[in-house]
Design an enzyme around this catalytic site. Structure first.
Site, PDB file in Angstrom:
ATOM      1  N   ASP A  70       0.836  -1.200   0.000  1.00  0.00           N
ATOM      2  CA  ASP A  70       0.000   0.000   0.000  1.00  0.00           C
ATOM      3  C   ASP A  70       0.873   1.253   0.000  1.00  0.00           C
ATOM      4  OD1 ASP A  70       0.944  -0.233   2.614  1.00  0.00           O
ATOM      5  OD2 ASP A  70      -1.012  -0.641   3.494  1.00  0.00           O
ATOM      6  N   ASN A 131      -7.646  -2.966  14.224  1.00  0.00           N
ATOM      7  CA  ASN A 131      -9.039  -3.140  13.772  1.00  0.00           C
ATOM      8  C   ASN A 131      -9.183  -4.302  12.785  1.00  0.00           C
ATOM      9  OD1 ASN A 131      -7.866  -2.131  11.470  1.00  0.00           O
ATOM     10  ND2 ASN A 131      -9.272  -0.420  11.196  1.00  0.00           N
ATOM     11  N   HIS A 133      -7.465  -4.753   9.959  1.00  0.00           N
ATOM     12  CA  HIS A 133      -7.163  -4.487   8.541  1.00  0.00           C
ATOM     13  C   HIS A 133      -5.865  -5.186   8.111  1.00  0.00           C
ATOM     14  CE1 HIS A 133      -4.767  -0.437   9.257  1.00  0.00           C
ATOM     15  NE2 HIS A 133      -4.002  -1.480   9.442  1.00  0.00           N
ATOM     16  N   GLU A 138      -9.759  -1.785   5.141  1.00  0.00           N
ATOM     17  CA  GLU A 138     -10.390  -1.516   6.423  1.00  0.00           C
ATOM     18  C   GLU A 138     -11.621  -2.409   6.597  1.00  0.00           C
ATOM     19  OE1 GLU A 138      -8.748   0.159   8.367  1.00  0.00           O
ATOM     20  OE2 GLU A 138      -8.075   2.089   7.625  1.00  0.00           O
TER      21      GLU A 138
HETATM   22  P1  PGA Z   1       2.092  -1.691  12.638  1.00  0.00           P
HETATM   23  O1  PGA Z   1       0.940  -1.578  11.554  1.00  0.00           O
HETATM   24  O2  PGA Z   1       3.056  -2.707  12.149  1.00  0.00           O
HETATM   25  O3  PGA Z   1       2.685  -0.315  12.678  1.00  0.00           O
HETATM   26  O4  PGA Z   1       1.430  -2.088  13.926  1.00  0.00           O
HETATM   27  C1  PGA Z   1       0.344  -2.754  11.091  1.00  0.00           C
HETATM   28  C2  PGA Z   1      -0.848  -2.406  10.238  1.00  0.00           C
HETATM   29  O5  PGA Z   1      -1.566  -1.443  10.544  1.00  0.00           O
HETATM   30  O6  PGA Z   1      -1.087  -3.137   9.270  1.00  0.00           O
END
Ligand code: PGA
Length: 242
Positions: A70, A131, A133, A138
């Site tokens: 992404d 959450n 995702h 999302e």
């Molecule tokens: P993080 O993010 O590795 O900074 O916890 C993971 C994500 O949101 O996919």
């Protein structure tokens, strides 16, 4: 968790060393056959890239292509919080993946077609949001979603605000992300979760083993994937059923 490939490590450092060793093995391959890796950003994979740089520095990677998961919309590659900048800093400045083989999703580019033309993803690294995702898919994302422009949820903007001077308003509102189907199309997926902050979502995810896709928790797309692996440190695994 029946039937799932779940690996629990003592700490994030042990996880990073093991995952990096496997990613390096896949990337090196036989040194000739084309290899396509899907890479992820975020805080979780940073130690993985640190180990990966040690393992791949000076190695021939001319057969490797990378496809990032992404990217924010509206940030230049030089912006310190862009994912292109992150990847340069943590990996690409130190290893010899040819610049012409490094891809990021962009609005207007048919990323899924590009991945397919190049032979598909051999491996996709993933983090997970609190959450549920994966990438910027999302809650509410369709199982058959492909790479597309998305609006970030309030929860994700709040979680990422720490990188934008603490302000959710200063955090980009949109991104381009591989879709759920794009991710699930990888031959192997390695989802990484470290730290106590991921314990709840990992328990919620893995207790759904054997169930079908739930758009409220996009990572459930991996539960039906024969090539899915879940790599957790002890803190992230603290709430799993024994
Ligand atoms: P993080 O993010 O590795 O900074 O916890 C993971 C994500 O949101 O996919």
């Amino acid at each position: 968790m029946k039937g799932l490939s779940v690996h629990v490590y003592e700490d994030s450092e042990a996880l990073a060393a093991a995952v990096a060793a496997e990613v390096a093995r896949v990337m090196l391959g036989d040194g000739k056959t084309r290899v396509n890796v899907g890479l992820a950003t975020g805080s979780t994979p940073i130690p993985v890239y640190r180990h990966l740089v040690q393992l791949l520095r000076g190695k021939d990677l001319s057969h490797v292509s990378s496809f990032n998961l992404d990217e924010y919309e509206g940030l230049e590659a030089s912006h310190p919080e862009s994912y292109r900048h992150y990847m340069q800093e943590h990996l690409f400045a130190h290893v010899a993946v040819p610049p012409g083989n490094i891809f990021f999703p962009e609005a207007g580019r048919d990323y899924d077609a590009l991945i397919a033309e190049r032979g598909g993803l051999d491996l996709q690294l993933l983090g997970i949001g609190t959450n549920g995702h994966i990438g910027f898919n999302e809650p509410g994302s369709a199982r058959d979603s492909r790479t597309r422009r998305v609006e970030l949820s309030a929860a994700t903007r709040a979680a990422n605000a720490r990188f934008f001077g603490g302000s959710a308003e200063a955090t980009p509102s949109h991104a381009v992300t591989m879709g759920v189907a794009t991710i699930a199309g990888a031959r192997r997926t390695l989802l990484l979760a470290t730290g106590a902050g991921k314990a709840e979502i990992m328990a919620a995810l893995l207790q759904r083993a054997g169930r079908e896709y739930d758009p409220a928790l996009p990572a459930t797309a991996l539960l039906q994937h024969a090539g899915a692996e879940f790599h957790l440190d002890r803190a992230a695994a603290a709430r799993l059923d024994k």
